[in-house]
Design an enzyme around this catalytic site. Structure first.
Site, mmCIF file in Angstrom:
data_model
loop_
_atom_site.group_PDB
_atom_site.id
_atom_site.type_symbol
_atom_site.label_atom_id
_atom_site.label_comp_id
_atom_site.label_asym_id
_atom_site.label_seq_id
_atom_site.Cartn_x
_atom_site.Cartn_y
_atom_site.Cartn_z
ATOM 1 N N GLU A 44 0.754 -1.272 -0.061
ATOM 2 C CA GLU A 44 -0.129 0.080 0.078
ATOM 3 C C GLU A 44 0.879 1.261 0.047
ATOM 4 O O GLU A 44 1.597 1.473 0.905
ATOM 5 C CB GLU A 44 -0.927 0.012 1.207
ATOM 6 C CG GLU A 44 -1.888 -1.365 1.155
ATOM 7 C CD GLU A 44 -2.436 -1.469 2.551
ATOM 8 O OE1 GLU A 44 -3.119 -2.548 2.684
ATOM 9 O OE2 GLU A 44 -2.027 -0.741 3.602
ATOM 10 N N LEU A 103 -5.896 -1.357 -0.349
ATOM 11 C CA LEU A 103 -5.842 -1.278 1.095
ATOM 12 C C LEU A 103 -6.569 -2.624 1.680
ATOM 13 O O LEU A 103 -7.310 -2.816 1.995
ATOM 14 C CB LEU A 103 -6.550 -0.162 1.981
ATOM 15 C CG LEU A 103 -5.858 1.392 1.685
ATOM 16 C CD1 LEU A 103 -6.585 2.091 2.557
ATOM 17 C CD2 LEU A 103 -4.601 1.312 1.906
ATOM 18 N N GLU A 138 -4.843 -6.204 2.932
ATOM 19 C CA GLU A 138 -3.559 -7.173 3.077
ATOM 20 C C GLU A 138 -3.895 -8.495 2.971
ATOM 21 O O GLU A 138 -2.892 -9.160 2.384
ATOM 22 C CB GLU A 138 -3.345 -6.872 4.829
ATOM 23 C CG GLU A 138 -2.663 -5.762 5.117
ATOM 24 C CD GLU A 138 -3.892 -4.682 5.128
ATOM 25 O OE1 GLU A 138 -3.234 -3.299 5.448
ATOM 26 O OE2 GLU A 138 -5.063 -4.758 5.263
ATOM 27 N N GLN A 171 1.611 -2.087 5.910
ATOM 28 C CA GLN A 171 2.507 -0.711 6.529
ATOM 29 C C GLN A 171 2.504 -0.760 8.058
ATOM 30 O O GLN A 171 3.524 -0.240 8.705
ATOM 31 C CB GLN A 171 1.107 0.170 6.349
ATOM 32 C CG GLN A 171 1.054 0.481 4.886
ATOM 33 C CD GLN A 171 0.200 1.941 4.750
ATOM 34 O OE1 GLN A 171 -0.879 2.041 5.545
ATOM 35 N NE2 GLN A 171 0.058 2.351 3.577
ATOM 36 N N PHE A 172 2.052 -1.541 9.000
ATOM 37 C CA PHE A 172 1.941 -1.731 10.284
ATOM 38 C C PHE A 172 1.749 -3.142 10.632
ATOM 39 O O PHE A 172 0.913 -3.833 10.149
ATOM 40 C CB PHE A 172 1.285 -0.738 11.066
ATOM 41 C CG PHE A 172 1.935 0.707 11.098
ATOM 42 C CD1 PHE A 172 2.847 1.115 11.873
ATOM 43 C CD2 PHE A 172 1.221 1.473 10.135
ATOM 44 C CE1 PHE A 172 2.967 2.557 11.715
ATOM 45 C CE2 PHE A 172 1.574 2.835 10.059
ATOM 46 C CZ PHE A 172 2.441 3.336 10.706
ATOM 47 N N ILE A 198 -1.346 -6.788 9.980
ATOM 48 C CA ILE A 198 -1.153 -8.116 9.107
ATOM 49 C C ILE A 198 -2.119 -9.204 9.451
ATOM 50 O O ILE A 198 -2.098 -10.206 8.589
ATOM 51 C CB ILE A 198 0.341 -8.433 9.583
ATOM 52 C CG1 ILE A 198 0.990 -9.398 8.508
ATOM 53 C CG2 ILE A 198 0.269 -9.174 11.038
ATOM 54 C CD1 ILE A 198 2.435 -9.517 8.875
ATOM 55 N N HIS A 227 -0.744 0.422 15.465
ATOM 56 C CA HIS A 227 0.540 0.634 14.837
ATOM 57 C C HIS A 227 1.585 0.388 15.757
ATOM 58 O O HIS A 227 2.803 0.813 15.432
ATOM 59 C CB HIS A 227 0.476 2.098 14.578
ATOM 60 C CG HIS A 227 -0.536 2.720 13.729
ATOM 61 N ND1 HIS A 227 -1.957 2.622 13.854
ATOM 62 C CD2 HIS A 227 -0.379 3.244 12.200
ATOM 63 C CE1 HIS A 227 -2.401 3.248 12.797
ATOM 64 N NE2 HIS A 227 -1.583 3.542 12.303
#
Length: 329
Positions: free
Chosen positions: A32, A61, A63, A85-86, A90, A132
């Site tokens: 992303e 967006l 995953e 991204q974080f 996941i 995050h």
């Protein structure tokens, strides 16, 4: 002669990705905002301009979709490096990573492999909101067929990431966010790979072994320096590869010092630290002069940024555990 300069861990990741894509046309990136924007932390900055949109793919967006497409690419001979991204995002991809990526070689009896790398920032310390700041490395270390790497310096990020991309099987590559721009060091862009499945001894000592990985290596080294000023000889080991564990290096250190403290940012229960402690008890119980202690985050979800510094194991927490171990009667 190759130019030498100090770079951050984040820049080392970018440097390794550039090197891998130059060396092998089968290496592709997807995630992303990794193309046009260069990723949320700019780890992939410049890749799309250099290698084009067919090798650096911006994705929706989604995953689960990113992981599923990556497994398919890997099965057909490409070497996808997917970015989440974080780490807190996941979980939607876990179905593909656990049920397919980790099992592909065994399922096909070696006819297919899955040379896939999953890159993701991990850990607290950058004042980010919920989801995050996760440190859930133990989830992946528990899965047979997945290798789990956590670099803690620019040089190790560079060498380990190149080795991970070479690996014919899936690798989870977790990058501590609070180390991204901390402590730059000289990294030579020579393509030199570091060995997988090995610990790194950062300091040698005789009195106590401190074992850590990822972001907590920073506080661990600070604690070791303070102990040295008090006359305590400290050995510091960066585990780096959480699966499979380099237990030979850990065992040799603990047999030498007789004492060990394990430090990690993940919650305490069922963490990788517990696995290391159990393995060391099995291998070196009679050489221990004190119980192995763990310094960890509490068993709660990562808090909002105002409480981060109370959540992350601090230098004082490490020193307290070391004093307890050193003074054990």
């Amino acid at each position: 002669m190759t130019e030498q300069k100090k770079i951050t861990l984040l820049e080392a990741v970018n440097l390794a990705l550039h090197r891998a894509m130059v060396e092998d046309d089968n290496v592709v990136m997807l995630g992303e905002d990794i193309g046009v924007n260069g990723g949320v932390f700019r780890a992939t900055q410049g890749l799309r301009e250099r290698f084009g949109f067919k090798r650096v793919l911006d994705t929706p967006l989604a995953e689960a979709m990113i992981a599923g497409v990556s497994v398919g690419m890997a099965a057909q001979g490409l070497k996808p490096v997917m970015e989440i991204q974080f780490l807190g995002f996941i979980y939607a991809a876990m179905e593909h990573l656990v049920s397919h990526a980790s099992r592909l070689r065994n399922r096909t009896r070696g006819r297919l492999s899955c040379p896939l790398v999953v890159r993701s920032p991990m850990g607290a310390g950058i004042r980010a909101p919920e989801h995050h700041s996760e440190s859930t490395e133990a989830l992946f270390a528990h899965i047979p067929g997945l290798r789990v790497l956590v670099p803690s310096s620019p040089a190790r990020a560079y060498g380990l990431l190149l080795a991970a991309i070479d690996d014919p099987d899936p690798v989870i590559f977790l990058e501590p966010t609070r180390l991204y721009r901390m402590n730059p060091q000289v990294v030579v862009d020579d393509g030199q790979r570091l060995p997988l499945d090995s610990c790194f001894t950062l300091r040698e000592g005789q009195d106590i072994t401190l074992i850590s990985w990822g972001g907590s290596v920073h506080e661990t080294l600070q604690a070791a320096a303070q102990l040295e000023q008090r006359g305590v000889s400290v050995e510091v080991i960066d585990v780096a590869c959480l699966k499979p564990l380099d237990l030979d290096t850990l065992e040799a250190s603990v047999r030498k010092t007789g004492r060990a403290v394990i430090i990690h940012e993940a919650p305490r229960s069922c963490g990788v630290g517990a696995e290391i402690a159990a393995s060391l008890y099995e291998r070196a119980l009679l050489d221990l002069q004190a119980p192995i202690l763990r310094v960890t985050a509490p068993d709660i979800p990562p808090p909002l940024y105002r409480l981060e510094q109370l959540y992350i194991p601090a230098v004082d927490d490490i020193l307290e555990a070391c004093d307890s171990t050193l003074n054990y009667a």
